[in-house]
Design a protein around this motif. Sequence first.
Motif, PDB file in Angstrom:
ATOM      1  N   ASP A  47       0.691  -1.326   0.129  1.00  0.00           N
ATOM      2  CA  ASP A  47      -0.053  -0.086   0.100  1.00  0.00           C
ATOM      3  C   ASP A  47       0.769   1.080  -0.011  1.00  0.00           C
ATOM      4  O   ASP A  47       2.119   1.107  -0.122  1.00  0.00           O
ATOM      5  N   GLN A  48       0.375   2.487   0.127  1.00  0.00           N
ATOM      6  CA  GLN A  48       0.987   3.695  -0.102  1.00  0.00           C
ATOM      7  C   GLN A  48       1.660   3.750   1.053  1.00  0.00           C
ATOM      8  O   GLN A  48       2.858   4.725   0.903  1.00  0.00           O
ATOM      9  N   GLN A  49       1.737   3.255   2.292  1.00  0.00           N
ATOM     10  CA  GLN A  49       2.527   3.316   3.405  1.00  0.00           C
ATOM     11  C   GLN A  49       3.691   2.429   3.318  1.00  0.00           C
ATOM     12  O   GLN A  49       4.526   2.430   4.444  1.00  0.00           O
ATOM     13  N   GLY A  50       3.855   1.663   2.381  1.00  0.00           N
ATOM     14  CA  GLY A  50       5.008   0.383   2.416  1.00  0.00           C
ATOM     15  C   GLY A  50       4.569  -0.540   3.384  1.00  0.00           C
ATOM     16  O   GLY A  50       5.407  -1.657   3.235  1.00  0.00           O
ATOM     17  N   ASN A  51       3.274  -0.965   3.505  1.00  0.00           N
ATOM     18  CA  ASN A  51       2.825  -2.185   4.039  1.00  0.00           C
ATOM     19  C   ASN A  51       2.518  -3.262   3.200  1.00  0.00           C
ATOM     20  O   ASN A  51       2.092  -3.047   2.189  1.00  0.00           O
ATOM     21  N   VAL A  52       2.864  -4.425   3.507  1.00  0.00           N
ATOM     22  CA  VAL A  52       2.655  -5.631   2.777  1.00  0.00           C
ATOM     23  C   VAL A  52       1.315  -6.033   2.914  1.00  0.00           C
ATOM     24  O   VAL A  52       0.750  -6.486   4.254  1.00  0.00           O
ATOM     25  N   TRP A  53       0.557  -6.418   2.094  1.00  0.00           N
ATOM     26  CA  TRP A  53      -0.773  -7.252   2.228  1.00  0.00           C
ATOM     27  C   TRP A  53      -0.710  -8.434   1.409  1.00  0.00           C
ATOM     28  O   TRP A  53      -0.108  -8.621   0.375  1.00  0.00           O
ATOM     29  N   GLY A  54      -1.028  -9.689   2.260  1.00  0.00           N
ATOM     30  CA  GLY A  54      -0.802 -10.899   1.533  1.00  0.00           C
ATOM     31  C   GLY A  54      -2.189 -11.672   1.592  1.00  0.00           C
ATOM     32  O   GLY A  54      -2.773 -11.612   2.543  1.00  0.00           O
ATOM     33  N   CYS A  55      -2.364 -12.609   0.510  1.00  0.00           N
ATOM     34  CA  CYS A  55      -3.144 -13.657   0.671  1.00  0.00           C
ATOM     35  C   CYS A  55      -3.069 -15.128   0.347  1.00  0.00           C
ATOM     36  O   CYS A  55      -1.916 -15.112  -0.288  1.00  0.00           O
ATOM     37  N   SER A  57      -3.791 -19.448   0.647  1.00  0.00           N
ATOM     38  CA  SER A  57      -4.944 -20.572   1.031  1.00  0.00           C
ATOM     39  C   SER A  57      -5.257 -20.647   2.773  1.00  0.00           C
ATOM     40  O   SER A  57      -6.109 -21.599   3.214  1.00  0.00           O
ATOM     41  N   GLY A  58      -4.767 -19.821   3.324  1.00  0.00           N
ATOM     42  CA  GLY A  58      -4.896 -19.975   4.847  1.00  0.00           C
ATOM     43  C   GLY A  58      -6.148 -19.182   5.446  1.00  0.00           C
ATOM     44  O   GLY A  58      -6.157 -19.386   6.656  1.00  0.00           O
ATOM     45  N   GLY A  59      -7.072 -18.589   4.655  1.00  0.00           N
ATOM     46  CA  GLY A  59      -8.326 -18.058   5.202  1.00  0.00           C
ATOM     47  C   GLY A  59      -8.319 -16.855   6.104  1.00  0.00           C
ATOM     48  O   GLY A  59      -9.106 -16.244   6.326  1.00  0.00           O
ATOM     49  N   VAL A  60      -7.209 -16.147   5.622  1.00  0.00           N
ATOM     50  CA  VAL A  60      -6.945 -14.672   6.227  1.00  0.00           C
ATOM     51  C   VAL A  60      -6.219 -13.908   4.969  1.00  0.00           C
ATOM     52  O   VAL A  60      -5.677 -14.479   4.079  1.00  0.00           O
ATOM     53  N   ILE A  61      -6.486 -12.685   5.359  1.00  0.00           N
ATOM     54  CA  ILE A  61      -5.474 -11.470   4.722  1.00  0.00           C
ATOM     55  C   ILE A  61      -4.483 -11.271   5.640  1.00  0.00           C
ATOM     56  O   ILE A  61      -5.234 -10.805   6.764  1.00  0.00           O
ATOM     57  N   VAL A  62      -3.177 -10.982   5.494  1.00  0.00           N
ATOM     58  CA  VAL A  62      -2.369 -10.584   6.419  1.00  0.00           C
ATOM     59  C   VAL A  62      -1.634  -9.104   6.043  1.00  0.00           C
ATOM     60  O   VAL A  62      -1.683  -8.684   4.750  1.00  0.00           O
ATOM     61  N   GLU A  63      -1.292  -8.548   7.138  1.00  0.00           N
ATOM     62  CA  GLU A  63      -0.552  -7.096   6.738  1.00  0.00           C
ATOM     63  C   GLU A  63       0.643  -7.183   7.815  1.00  0.00           C
ATOM     64  O   GLU A  63       0.675  -7.606   8.733  1.00  0.00           O
ATOM     65  N   VAL A  64       1.886  -6.963   6.798  1.00  0.00           N
ATOM     66  CA  VAL A  64       3.060  -6.591   7.528  1.00  0.00           C
ATOM     67  C   VAL A  64       3.534  -5.412   7.398  1.00  0.00           C
ATOM     68  O   VAL A  64       3.551  -4.906   6.122  1.00  0.00           O
ATOM     69  N   LYS A  65       4.117  -4.705   8.400  1.00  0.00           N
ATOM     70  CA  LYS A  65       4.562  -3.324   8.419  1.00  0.00           C
ATOM     71  C   LYS A  65       6.041  -3.539   8.274  1.00  0.00           C
ATOM     72  O   LYS A  65       6.523  -4.567   8.540  1.00  0.00           O
ATOM     73  N   GLN A  66       6.688  -2.457   7.729  1.00  0.00           N
ATOM     74  CA  GLN A  66       7.937  -2.489   7.605  1.00  0.00           C
ATOM     75  C   GLN A  66       8.722  -2.835   8.854  1.00  0.00           C
ATOM     76  O   GLN A  66      10.137  -3.138   8.958  1.00  0.00           O
ATOM     77  N   ASN A  67       8.258  -2.412  10.094  1.00  0.00           N
ATOM     78  CA  ASN A  67       8.978  -2.661  11.599  1.00  0.00           C
ATOM     79  C   ASN A  67       8.684  -4.170  11.752  1.00  0.00           C
ATOM     80  O   ASN A  67       8.779  -4.456  13.031  1.00  0.00           O
ATOM     81  N   LEU A  68       7.906  -5.047  10.938  1.00  0.00           N
ATOM     82  CA  LEU A  68       7.624  -6.333  11.087  1.00  0.00           C
ATOM     83  C   LEU A  68       6.421  -6.816  12.032  1.00  0.00           C
ATOM     84  O   LEU A  68       6.149  -7.814  12.481  1.00  0.00           O
ATOM     85  N   THR A  69       5.784  -5.641  12.408  1.00  0.00           N
ATOM     86  CA  THR A  69       4.294  -5.901  13.204  1.00  0.00           C
ATOM     87  C   THR A  69       3.308  -6.496  12.267  1.00  0.00           C
ATOM     88  O   THR A  69       3.516  -5.901  11.000  1.00  0.00           O
ATOM     89  N   LYS A  70       2.707  -7.285  12.683  1.00  0.00           N
ATOM     90  CA  LYS A  70       1.666  -8.300  11.731  1.00  0.00           C
ATOM     91  C   LYS A  70       0.527  -8.099  12.423  1.00  0.00           C
ATOM     92  O   LYS A  70       0.008  -8.144  13.581  1.00  0.00           O
ATOM     93  N   LYS A  71      -0.551  -8.238  11.369  1.00  0.00           N
ATOM     94  CA  LYS A  71      -1.710  -8.679  11.663  1.00  0.00           C
ATOM     95  C   LYS A  71      -2.485  -9.337  10.809  1.00  0.00           C
ATOM     96  O   LYS A  71      -1.861  -9.630   9.757  1.00  0.00           O
ATOM     97  N   SER A  72      -3.731  -9.930  10.997  1.00  0.00           N
ATOM     98  CA  SER A  72      -4.527 -10.760  10.156  1.00  0.00           C
ATOM     99  C   SER A  72      -6.077 -10.614  10.403  1.00  0.00           C
ATOM    100  O   SER A  72      -6.260 -10.058  11.308  1.00  0.00           O
ATOM    101  N   PHE A  73      -6.564 -10.849   9.063  1.00  0.00           N
ATOM    102  CA  PHE A  73      -8.067 -10.504   9.076  1.00  0.00           C
ATOM    103  C   PHE A  73      -8.712 -11.587   8.300  1.00  0.00           C
ATOM    104  O   PHE A  73      -8.333 -12.094   7.305  1.00  0.00           O
TER     105      PHE A  73
END
Length: 211
Positions: A47-55, A57-73
């Motif tokens: 995205d525009q802030q440099g965050n990684v969004w990934g998808c 077969s795991g049933g989630v969308i993941v977000e990883v910031k450049q400081n390696l903070t992770k979230k899942s949805f």
Amino acid sequence: GMKFGPGKALYAGAAGKTFVFRIPPGGGSAVVWANGLAGAVSDIDFDQQGNVWGCGSGGVIVEVKQNLTKKSFPFAGIATSIRVFGTNVYVAAHRDSVVSVWSLPIIGDSLGAEQVYTDFGAHYSGYELSAITFASDGSLFIGTNAPPGIVVVHPGGIYETYDPGLALTPPIAFAWGTGTTLYMSRGGSAPALQGFTVEATGAPYYGRLQP
């Protein structure tokens, strides 16, 4: 899927893997950049802030910031491709017999409610999605196993079959070059990288714009 990101490094997901690789600028060995993700990540985008969004077969969308903070949805289904366009995340996926592209708004560090952006299966029953990308005018290019391999969904939901005149197996990834050149990689028994000219320019790849 692979994308250039901050520092001109190359980032990549891998089918069935719960981590993201990073290849340093100029080449070199791939190293694990972010691991322990909540689900498998086969495709990524920035995205525009440099965050990684990934998808995947795991049933989630993941977000990883450049400081390696992770979230899942939570995201039901098998996701095959992801793209950030404007302030939304777009995901190509199939859920049982439903084959669609969904959109989810990016709201701060979270995702809002999903909605069907386009119901691909209603137009091409029995076929699957393998890759998506956007043109700058909002047209959605879809890689599929429906002949001839590429479908364009224009703003307003108008479908168009696109035939670049190439012998195609389903495109597994798209990448815009400069100007109106669109590249695709294809798998199957004859893997190849092919480029062709379209009547559009590519939407920004936000990872390329990061310092």
